[in-house]
Design a protein around this motif. Structure first.
Motif, PDB file in Angstrom:
ATOM      1  N   ALA A 360       0.854  -1.194   0.000  1.00  0.00           N
ATOM      2  CA  ALA A 360       0.000   0.000   0.000  1.00  0.00           C
ATOM      3  C   ALA A 360       0.885   1.237   0.000  1.00  0.00           C
ATOM      4  CB  ALA A 360      -0.908  -0.001   1.227  1.00  0.00           C
ATOM      5  N   ARG A 362       1.326   5.688  -1.453  1.00  0.00           N
ATOM      6  CA  ARG A 362       0.701   6.921  -1.929  1.00  0.00           C
ATOM      7  C   ARG A 362       1.514   7.617  -3.023  1.00  0.00           C
ATOM      8  NH1 ARG A 362      -0.511   7.188   3.727  1.00  0.00           N
ATOM      9  NH2 ARG A 362      -2.757   7.297   4.102  1.00  0.00           N
ATOM     10  N   HIS A 385      -1.634  -1.421  -4.395  1.00  0.00           N
ATOM     11  CA  HIS A 385      -2.647  -0.384  -4.607  1.00  0.00           C
ATOM     12  C   HIS A 385      -2.113   0.997  -4.208  1.00  0.00           C
ATOM     13  CE1 HIS A 385      -3.539  -2.132  -0.583  1.00  0.00           C
ATOM     14  NE2 HIS A 385      -3.753  -0.880  -0.233  1.00  0.00           N
ATOM     15  N   ARG A 387      -2.943   4.609  -3.167  1.00  0.00           N
ATOM     16  CA  ARG A 387      -4.009   5.364  -2.528  1.00  0.00           C
ATOM     17  C   ARG A 387      -4.007   6.819  -2.988  1.00  0.00           C
ATOM     18  NH1 ARG A 387      -3.591   3.052   3.696  1.00  0.00           N
ATOM     19  NH2 ARG A 387      -4.195   0.912   3.200  1.00  0.00           N
ATOM     20  N   GLY A 388      -5.167   7.423  -2.996  1.00  0.00           N
ATOM     21  CA  GLY A 388      -5.278   8.819  -3.405  1.00  0.00           C
ATOM     22  C   GLY A 388      -5.500   8.943  -4.897  1.00  0.00           C
ATOM     23  N   HIS A 403      -5.488   2.022  -8.420  1.00  0.00           N
ATOM     24  CA  HIS A 403      -5.822   3.103  -7.509  1.00  0.00           C
ATOM     25  C   HIS A 403      -6.889   2.620  -6.526  1.00  0.00           C
ATOM     26  CE1 HIS A 403      -3.522   6.310  -9.387  1.00  0.00           C
ATOM     27  NE2 HIS A 403      -3.910   5.850 -10.567  1.00  0.00           N
ATOM     28  N   GLY A 404      -6.852   3.153  -5.327  1.00  0.00           N
ATOM     29  CA  GLY A 404      -7.822   2.740  -4.313  1.00  0.00           C
ATOM     30  C   GLY A 404      -7.141   1.960  -3.219  1.00  0.00           C
ATOM     31  N   SER A 405      -7.882   1.096  -2.559  1.00  0.00           N
ATOM     32  CA  SER A 405      -7.322   0.316  -1.460  1.00  0.00           C
ATOM     33  C   SER A 405      -7.989  -1.043  -1.381  1.00  0.00           C
ATOM     34  CB  SER A 405      -7.510   1.053  -0.121  1.00  0.00           C
ATOM     35  OG  SER A 405      -8.894   1.231   0.140  1.00  0.00           O
ATOM     36  N   LYS A 406      -7.308  -1.964  -0.739  1.00  0.00           N
ATOM     37  CA  LYS A 406      -7.832  -3.308  -0.503  1.00  0.00           C
ATOM     38  C   LYS A 406      -7.540  -3.674   0.945  1.00  0.00           C
ATOM     39  CE  LYS A 406      -7.542  -8.135  -2.094  1.00  0.00           C
ATOM     40  NZ  LYS A 406      -8.973  -8.284  -2.409  1.00  0.00           N
ATOM     41  N   GLU A 407      -8.487  -4.339   1.584  1.00  0.00           N
ATOM     42  CA  GLU A 407      -8.330  -4.703   2.982  1.00  0.00           C
ATOM     43  C   GLU A 407      -7.247  -5.767   3.131  1.00  0.00           C
ATOM     44  OE1 GLU A 407     -10.896  -6.335   6.797  1.00  0.00           O
ATOM     45  OE2 GLU A 407     -11.882  -6.055   4.847  1.00  0.00           O
TER      46      GLU A 407
END
Length: 491
Positions: A360, A362, A385, A387-388, A403-407
């Motif tokens: 993860a 940015r 991924h 972020r932002g 782009h985005g996020s994953k748990e």
């Protein structure tokens, strides 16, 4: 005479037990009981906590042993014993941690803990001396040397709570001066008392100091100036990075090791950074997150095309080595925590292990920098991924990043299911924010199917710190960048 003999026996027993604890820990780390060395509370393992606690109990027992002068001698001997243990774990190279195959951060934790213990025991010893001699203490040269040594050691440690990395490293030199005063105190005491235990204590501490000075001199002599082959600075809305490619003849390192970058024109102290394989023929590459005074000044110099003269000390550290039976290598990383994986992932892939990565971040510039090191190593299950919002034009990202996020927990659960058939042992390497480390540990403890996973946590954060105002307390990367002026994410 009987009291003196009992005190000598107590001291020799203490040193013998400390030696046996080290030997026992070495063999234990090679056995099937490796879970005892998994980092837990503040990344102390059960084994390290047990060994440090046993050592502290031994020192306390020596301090409590009876002597003929109201425990003046016994508390002094105990202080010297604690100081010796702290010294043994203070080395950068050729130290006890290398012999025991301990990580540098684990050794520094013990160094710090026994350093504080030395100060506390020294204060107790000083209190007894003052009670016995009163103001006459200041007429005893030997007592004055001991008191000055204690004060200097306190002044060299306490500022760690309040000042940034550069200033604290400079102030910490006071502790070494205090150490020299204290050893002089111990040596003169050995000549006065002429007992086996005082002579042994003086020899052990003097030898440790001489060995420490020897490795410092070796490090200074072996350090070579680096030629900056290429320097890049990326400035993004949420983060900035400096990418350096250095040419250093004769410099070699193993995957996962780190070095100390010294830039005399910017700082009087060297700063630790992960060593990354060099690009385009360079010897070594450094990925530096800009956050504090030192890294900001370095970025400014490189941005105008005038990188300052610099040298690289090292390499340091014992890289983590998965057990032979390990079939999969898993990396869970946050932001600039990717740097140790840029060499470790290649090593694991070359050894035939499948590499799965969760990253993860940015910074798109960091992603572009890391991609060439990883694109041939990662499995299709890897998850990267960003972020932002996208930085610059919207285009396909390397490493199949999205782009985005994953748990993280969901990804680990999916990975565990895919390992259910045919994979009996895997290693998981974590380098990132504290909340990420905490989440991985909790997941592994809750799911019984992960009992055969070995966990390794990379960090460079062993001193207590007061969180910066406005800085998120659960984000180790941010705290290190704001307080210390550099981010060192692997040791």
């Amino acid at each position: 005479m009987e009291t003196k003999r009992m005190m000598d026996d107590s001291n020799f027993t203490g040193y013998t037990l400390l030696f046996l604890i080290g030997i026992f820990g070495f063999f234990l780390s090679k056995s099937h009981l490796k879970p005892l060395f998994v980092p837990r509370f503040r990344n102390w393992s059960v084994a390290n906590i047990a060994a440090a606690s046993a050592g502290a109990i031994i020192v306390v027992c020596v301090a409590a042993s009876s002597d003929s002068v109201s425990r003046v001698n016994s508390t002094g001997d105990a202080t010297a014993m604690a100081m010796w243990v702290s010294l043994l774990f203070s080395f950068y190279k050729f130290g006890l941690h290398d012999l025991l195959r301990m990580s540098r951060e684990a050794a520094w934790k013990i160094h710090y803990a026994f350093g504080i213990f030395t100060i506390l025991m020294g204060m107790f010893h000083a209190g007894i001396v003052f009670r016995r001699l009163g103001n006459n203490v200041f007429h005893e040269l030997l007592a004055v040397f001991g008191l000055v040594g204690l004060i200097l050691m306190i002044l060299g440690v306490v500022p760690a709570l309040f000042v940034r990395y550069d200033r604290w490293k400079s102030l910490h030199f006071l502790s070494f001066l205090g150490l020299l005063f204290t050893i002089y105190h111990a040596v003169v005491e050995a000549f006065k008392r002429k007992t086996p235990v005082t002579i042994t204590t003086a020899i052990l501490n003097s030898t440790a100091v001489l060995a420490y000075l020897g490795q410092k001199i070796y490090t200074h002599v072996a350090t070579k100036y680096a030629v900056v082959q290429k320097s890049e600075v990326s400035v993004e809305p949420r983060s900035s990075h400096v990418f350096l490619d250095l040419s250093i003849p004769g410099f070699a390192f193993q995957a996962g090791q780190w070095g100390r970058l010294r830039v005399p024109s910017l700082s009087s102290v060297a700063h630790p950074f992960t060593l990354v394989p060099g690009r385009d023929g360079a010897t070594v590459s450094l990925c530096i997150k800009v956050g504090g005074k030192f890294t900001s000044q370095l970025a400014e110099c490189c941005q105008v095309g005038k990188p300052p003269a610099m040298c690289l000390q090292g390499p340091y550290g014992c890289p983590c080595q998965p057990a032979k039976e390990t079939q999969r290598a898993v990396f869970v990383l946050g932001g600039v925590g990717i740097t140790p994986a840029l060499s470790l992932a290649t090593r694991e892939h070359t050894s035939g292990r499948q590499v799965d990565l969760f990253w993860a971040l940015r910074s798109e510039a960091l992603l572009q920098y890391a991609a060439p090191f990883l694109e041939l190593c990662l499995s299709s299950r890897s998850c990267v991924h960003l972020r932002g919002k996208a930085f610059g034009e919207d285009r396909p990202l390397p490493l199949h990043a999205r782009h985005g996020s994953k748990e993280l927990r969901a990804w680990l659960a999916e990975l565990g299911k895919s390992y259910a058939d045919g994979v009996s042992a895997a290693s998981i390497f974590v380098c990132g924010p504290e909340n990420m480390v905490r989440e991985v540990k909790q997941f592994l403890l809750e799911d019984a199917s992960f009992t055969q996973w070995s966990l390794h946590v990379e960090e460079f954060h062993f001193l207590p710190q007061i969180p910066s105002r406005g800085a998120p307390s659960n984000h180790a990367e941010t705290k290190l960048a704001d307080k210390e002026g550099d981010v060192a994410v692997a040791v």
